[in-house]
Design an enzyme around this catalytic site. Structure first.
Site, mmCIF file in Angstrom:
data_model
loop_
_atom_site.group_PDB
_atom_site.id
_atom_site.type_symbol
_atom_site.label_atom_id
_atom_site.label_comp_id
_atom_site.label_asym_id
_atom_site.label_seq_id
_atom_site.Cartn_x
_atom_site.Cartn_y
_atom_site.Cartn_z
ATOM 1 N N LYS A 34 0.822 -1.224 0.000
ATOM 2 C CA LYS A 34 0.000 0.000 0.000
ATOM 3 C C LYS A 34 0.853 1.271 0.000
ATOM 4 O O LYS A 34 0.453 2.298 -0.521
ATOM 5 C CB LYS A 34 -0.965 -0.006 1.192
ATOM 6 C CG LYS A 34 -0.318 0.186 2.538
ATOM 7 C CD LYS A 34 -1.364 0.355 3.616
ATOM 8 C CE LYS A 34 -0.805 0.329 5.014
ATOM 9 N NZ LYS A 34 0.241 1.284 5.323
ATOM 10 N N LYS A 51 17.244 1.023 16.037
ATOM 11 C CA LYS A 51 18.620 0.562 16.290
ATOM 12 C C LYS A 51 19.643 1.605 15.889
ATOM 13 O O LYS A 51 20.717 1.685 16.479
ATOM 14 C CB LYS A 51 18.882 -0.766 15.581
ATOM 15 C CG LYS A 51 18.608 -1.968 16.472
ATOM 16 C CD LYS A 51 17.180 -2.414 16.557
ATOM 17 C CE LYS A 51 16.409 -1.956 17.734
ATOM 18 N NZ LYS A 51 15.021 -2.452 17.741
ATOM 19 N N GLY A 114 -4.092 -4.369 -1.157
ATOM 20 C CA GLY A 114 -4.346 -5.730 -1.614
ATOM 21 C C GLY A 114 -5.407 -6.422 -0.764
ATOM 22 O O GLY A 114 -5.479 -6.214 0.444
ATOM 23 N N GLY A 179 4.051 1.177 28.983
ATOM 24 C CA GLY A 179 4.364 -0.141 28.416
ATOM 25 C C GLY A 179 5.854 -0.413 28.481
ATOM 26 O O GLY A 179 6.645 0.379 27.965
ATOM 27 N N GLY A 181 7.389 -3.315 27.407
ATOM 28 C CA GLY A 181 7.833 -4.390 26.518
ATOM 29 C C GLY A 181 9.052 -3.905 25.750
ATOM 30 O O GLY A 181 9.598 -2.829 26.053
ATOM 31 N N VAL A 236 -2.939 2.855 34.016
ATOM 32 C CA VAL A 236 -3.291 4.237 33.660
ATOM 33 C C VAL A 236 -4.803 4.416 33.746
ATOM 34 O O VAL A 236 -5.565 3.616 33.203
ATOM 35 C CB VAL A 236 -2.793 4.572 32.228
ATOM 36 C CG1 VAL A 236 -3.301 5.929 31.776
ATOM 37 C CG2 VAL A 236 -1.272 4.523 32.169
ATOM 38 N N GLY A 270 1.664 -2.602 22.883
ATOM 39 C CA GLY A 270 1.438 -3.780 22.038
ATOM 40 C C GLY A 270 1.013 -3.408 20.635
ATOM 41 O O GLY A 270 0.803 -2.233 20.318
ATOM 42 N N ALA A 319 10.596 -9.410 13.579
ATOM 43 C CA ALA A 319 10.948 -9.392 12.159
ATOM 44 C C ALA A 319 11.543 -10.728 11.696
ATOM 45 O O ALA A 319 11.165 -11.260 10.655
ATOM 46 C CB ALA A 319 11.939 -8.261 11.902
ATOM 47 N N HIS A 444 39.363 -16.093 23.324
ATOM 48 C CA HIS A 444 39.681 -15.226 24.458
ATOM 49 C C HIS A 444 40.481 -14.020 23.972
ATOM 50 O O HIS A 444 41.364 -14.194 23.139
ATOM 51 C CB HIS A 444 40.503 -16.019 25.474
ATOM 52 C CG HIS A 444 41.004 -15.181 26.612
ATOM 53 N ND1 HIS A 444 40.183 -14.781 27.642
ATOM 54 C CD2 HIS A 444 42.240 -14.678 26.858
ATOM 55 C CE1 HIS A 444 40.903 -14.058 28.494
ATOM 56 N NE2 HIS A 444 42.147 -13.977 28.044
HETATM 57 C C1 LIG Z 1 9.506 0.422 17.380
HETATM 58 C C2 LIG Z 1 9.630 -0.999 16.944
HETATM 59 C C3 LIG Z 1 10.857 -1.627 17.010
HETATM 60 C C4 LIG Z 1 10.984 -2.951 16.610
HETATM 61 N N1 LIG Z 1 12.208 -3.540 16.693
HETATM 62 C C5 LIG Z 1 12.338 -4.833 16.324
HETATM 63 C C6 LIG Z 1 13.610 -5.458 16.367
HETATM 64 O O1 LIG Z 1 14.624 -4.851 16.724
HETATM 65 N N2 LIG Z 1 13.693 -6.747 15.984
HETATM 66 C C7 LIG Z 1 12.598 -7.458 15.574
HETATM 67 O O2 LIG Z 1 12.723 -8.641 15.253
HETATM 68 N N3 LIG Z 1 11.383 -6.880 15.506
HETATM 69 C C8 LIG Z 1 11.233 -5.590 15.864
HETATM 70 N N4 LIG Z 1 10.005 -4.992 15.764
HETATM 71 C C9 LIG Z 1 8.879 -5.789 15.250
HETATM 72 C C10 LIG Z 1 8.929 -5.858 13.715
HETATM 73 O O3 LIG Z 1 8.936 -4.554 13.182
HETATM 74 C C11 LIG Z 1 7.726 -6.628 13.195
HETATM 75 O O4 LIG Z 1 7.654 -7.878 13.838
HETATM 76 C C12 LIG Z 1 7.854 -6.856 11.698
HETATM 77 O O5 LIG Z 1 7.902 -5.627 11.000
HETATM 78 C C13 LIG Z 1 6.674 -7.686 11.181
HETATM 79 O O6 LIG Z 1 6.830 -7.898 9.816
HETATM 80 P P1 LIG Z 1 5.575 -8.112 8.861
HETATM 81 O O7 LIG Z 1 6.152 -8.354 7.509
HETATM 82 O O8 LIG Z 1 4.668 -9.117 9.448
HETATM 83 O O9 LIG Z 1 4.772 -6.741 8.906
HETATM 84 P P2 LIG Z 1 5.138 -5.204 8.657
HETATM 85 O O10 LIG Z 1 6.579 -4.952 8.795
HETATM 86 O O11 LIG Z 1 4.210 -4.436 9.514
HETATM 87 O O12 LIG Z 1 4.796 -4.987 7.132
HETATM 88 C C14 LIG Z 1 3.500 -5.084 6.642
HETATM 89 C C15 LIG Z 1 3.432 -4.374 5.300
HETATM 90 O O13 LIG Z 1 2.185 -4.626 4.695
HETATM 91 C C16 LIG Z 1 1.656 -3.431 4.141
HETATM 92 N N5 LIG Z 1 0.196 -3.626 4.081
HETATM 93 C C17 LIG Z 1 -0.655 -3.817 5.107
HETATM 94 N N6 LIG Z 1 -1.895 -4.080 4.649
HETATM 95 C C18 LIG Z 1 -1.813 -4.039 3.301
HETATM 96 C C19 LIG Z 1 -2.759 -4.248 2.270
HETATM 97 N N7 LIG Z 1 -4.012 -4.617 2.518
HETATM 98 N N8 LIG Z 1 -2.343 -4.112 0.990
HETATM 99 C C20 LIG Z 1 -1.049 -3.788 0.702
HETATM 100 N N9 LIG Z 1 -0.126 -3.599 1.641
HETATM 101 C C21 LIG Z 1 -0.483 -3.745 2.934
HETATM 102 C C22 LIG Z 1 2.128 -2.353 5.074
HETATM 103 O O14 LIG Z 1 2.141 -1.090 4.439
HETATM 104 C C23 LIG Z 1 3.540 -2.852 5.406
HETATM 105 O O15 LIG Z 1 4.476 -2.385 4.472
HETATM 106 C C24 LIG Z 1 9.853 -3.663 16.131
HETATM 107 C C25 LIG Z 1 8.616 -3.024 16.046
HETATM 108 C C26 LIG Z 1 8.502 -1.709 16.433
HETATM 109 C C27 LIG Z 1 7.169 -1.039 16.317
#
Ligand SMILES: Cc1cc2nc3c(=O)[nH]c(=O)nc-3n(C[C@H](O)[C@H](O)[C@H](O)COP(=O)(O)OP(=O)(O)OC[C@H]3O[C@@H](n4cnc5c(N)ncnc54)[C@H](O)[C@@H]3O)c2cc1C
Length: 465
Positions: A34, A51, A114, A179, A181, A236, A270, A319, A444
């Protein structure tokens, strides 16, 4: 439009990694995204920008501690605009990198919203126009967005989520983080390093509540020592915006009503899966509280429809979990052998100071599962490289099974924990034992070497303590 083997909705780490692997395996692949750029939450408002800021905070910390290393530094100042610009440059570079990798692997992508439109079909909506894609298999990888507190609306200026906090034009004087986490403690760590007075409010009894209890206690101690104020077991009640910021009323762990004020409020309570309006109602996929249930190869109850990443029920929202789930799904689609993702082998890395790295069962989870547990623990204070780095707080805790010495979990807090975690994850992946690891030679002087001592400490045979 051509017919595809795989259509992937979403280009975050779950989607783009699945697409590249699908291309490598010779599957004709298209990604629907999107946004006008690739990379999702992780690259644009998650893992990578946070990071960058944490790394800058660490460098700043080293400058502030310069005297310990024999340097005289005067006139030290943070150039926040330059810090933010470097973060943005890195994000842009990597987004372009994904585009390059798509080209290299013949992955096509289109911008638009999508939707799963029934077996073998995805609809794409852009600027009021809808087009259709035919694909034998569909991966939904729509990701997640920040949840908020009931009745609290992030306004992007005073009440922030992970998106707006990454665009702050100035370092705030004070901040309340709701939070504790991974997201909450990472931002708390960043801003405290840069001089913000940070207070954390956490509803559960401890910070980083999914970690081993001893890790939570150690982080709590380290954060308080850094000057971060922490209220755990605190719920809160209300948030009010005023001319100078926010005022947050909450009940502390003794049930006493308290009010705190700060320039900014970060809501880090969350992540909500973004499955609404993605066409799941056109399928047999089982959806529960917006999360999608899948089988071992990430396929939903609808044949040919897969779910990956933050939207998957019962999996951590990380990720690297999303990446491996995506690889599993497309490898299965390609008809090649693949091992399902094992939840207890997914590592977890939190990059606050001190860092946390963990994998496998916590001590409590292992005991609750009826295992006869034997614990080993090694403090970084006994590690020479940690002393060289002047960063020797924290420890490594090994949770093992008493009978055969099987390693069930490893929990690290301290220097380079997110890197040393690699050995812990390897041991679990290869089902190693304490004895295997005690026979392994650790170089070491390294921080990594503390792992050898931690494994040996299960048998009371550690050397450096
Ligand atoms: C502040 C923060 C720090 C983080 N740090 C870490 C870390 O250090 N290490 C780690 O492992 N995880 C980290 N995470 C978690 C990590 O970002 C997510 O677990 C990861 O991005 C999930 O990947 P994903 O592909 O499922 O979704 P996303 O990365 O959320 O990607 C989803 C994609 O789908 C697109 N999309 C959604 N709906 C539609 C649609 N209907 N049509 C077309 N496109 C669409 C969105 O635009 C987006 O580009 C962090 C999260 C946050 C918020």
């Amino acid at each position: 439009m051509a017919k595809y083997d795989v259509a992937i909705i979403g280009s975050g780490p779950g989607g783009y990694v699945a697409a590249i692997r699908a291309g490598e395996l010779g599957l004709k692949t298209i990604v629907v995204e999107k946004d006008p750029f690739l990379g999702g939450t992780c690259l644009h408002v998650g893992c990578i920008p946070t990071k960058v800021l944490l790394h800058h905070a660490e460098i700043y910390g080293n400058f502030k501690n310069a005297a310990e290393f024999g340097f005289e530094v005067s006139g030290l100042k943070v150039n926040w605009a330059a810090t933010m610009a470097r973060k943005d440059k890195i994000v842009k570079k990597h987004a372009k990198g994904i585009e390059f990798l798509f080209k290299k692997n013949k992955v096509e992508w289109v911008q638009g919203w999508g939707r799963y439109a029934g077996p073998g079909r995805v609809s794409v909506e852009k600027d009021g126009k809808t087009t259709s894609i035919e694909a034998s298999n569909v991966l939904l990888v729509a990701g997640s967005e920040a949840r908020s507190l009931p009745g609290v609306e992030p306004d992007g200026k005073t009440i922030l989520t992970n998106r707006e906090i990454l665009q702050l034009p100035e370092i705030p004087k004070s901040m309340i983080v709701v939070g504790a986490g991974a997201v909450g403690v990472e931002f708390a760590s960043i801003f405290q390093s840069f001089g913000t007075q940070v207070t954390i409010l956490e509803m559960l009894p401890r910070v980083v509540p999914v970690e081993d209890e001893e890790i939570s206690a150690e982080l709590d101690k380290a954060f308080r020592k850094r000057g971060i104020q922490i209220f755990t077991g605190s719920k809160v009640d209300s948030v009010k915006k005023g001319a100078k910021g926010v005022s947050v009323s909450f009940k502390d762990k003794d049930g006493k009503a308290q009010t705190l004020e700060a320039e900014k409020l970060l809501v880090a309570v969350g992540r909500k899966p973004l499955t609404a309006n993605c066409g799941l109602e056109n399928s047999k996929a089982r959806v529960e509280r917006d999360f999608v249930h899948v089988g071992p190869y990430m396929e939903t109850d609808e044949k040919g429809l897969y779910a990956v990443g933050d939207i998957v029920a019962g999996m951590p929202q990380l990720a690297h979990a999303a990446m491996m789930e995506g690889i599993t799904a497309v490898t299965h689609i390609a008809g090649k052998p693949v091992t399902p993702v094992v939840k207890t082998r997914i590592p977890s890395a939190t990059y606050c100071e001190p860092q946390i790295g963990s994998v496998g069962l916590t001590e409590k989870q292992a005991r609750d599962a009826g295992r006869r547990v034997k614990i080993g623990k090694f403090l970084f204070v006994g590690n020479s490289k940690a002393t060289i780095l002047d960063n020797h707080g924290g420890f490594i805790k090994v949770v093992s099974d008493e009978e055969y010495g099987e390693i069930l979990g490893v929990h690290i807090i301290g220097p380079l924990a997110t890197e040393t975690l690699s050995e812990a994850t390897t041991v679990l992946q290869l089902e190693g034992t304490v004895d295997d690891m005690m026979a392994m030679i650790h170089a070491h002087p390294t921080i990594w070497e503390a792992m050898g001592d931690a494994f040996a400490s299960v048998r009371g045979l550690q050397i450096n303590m």
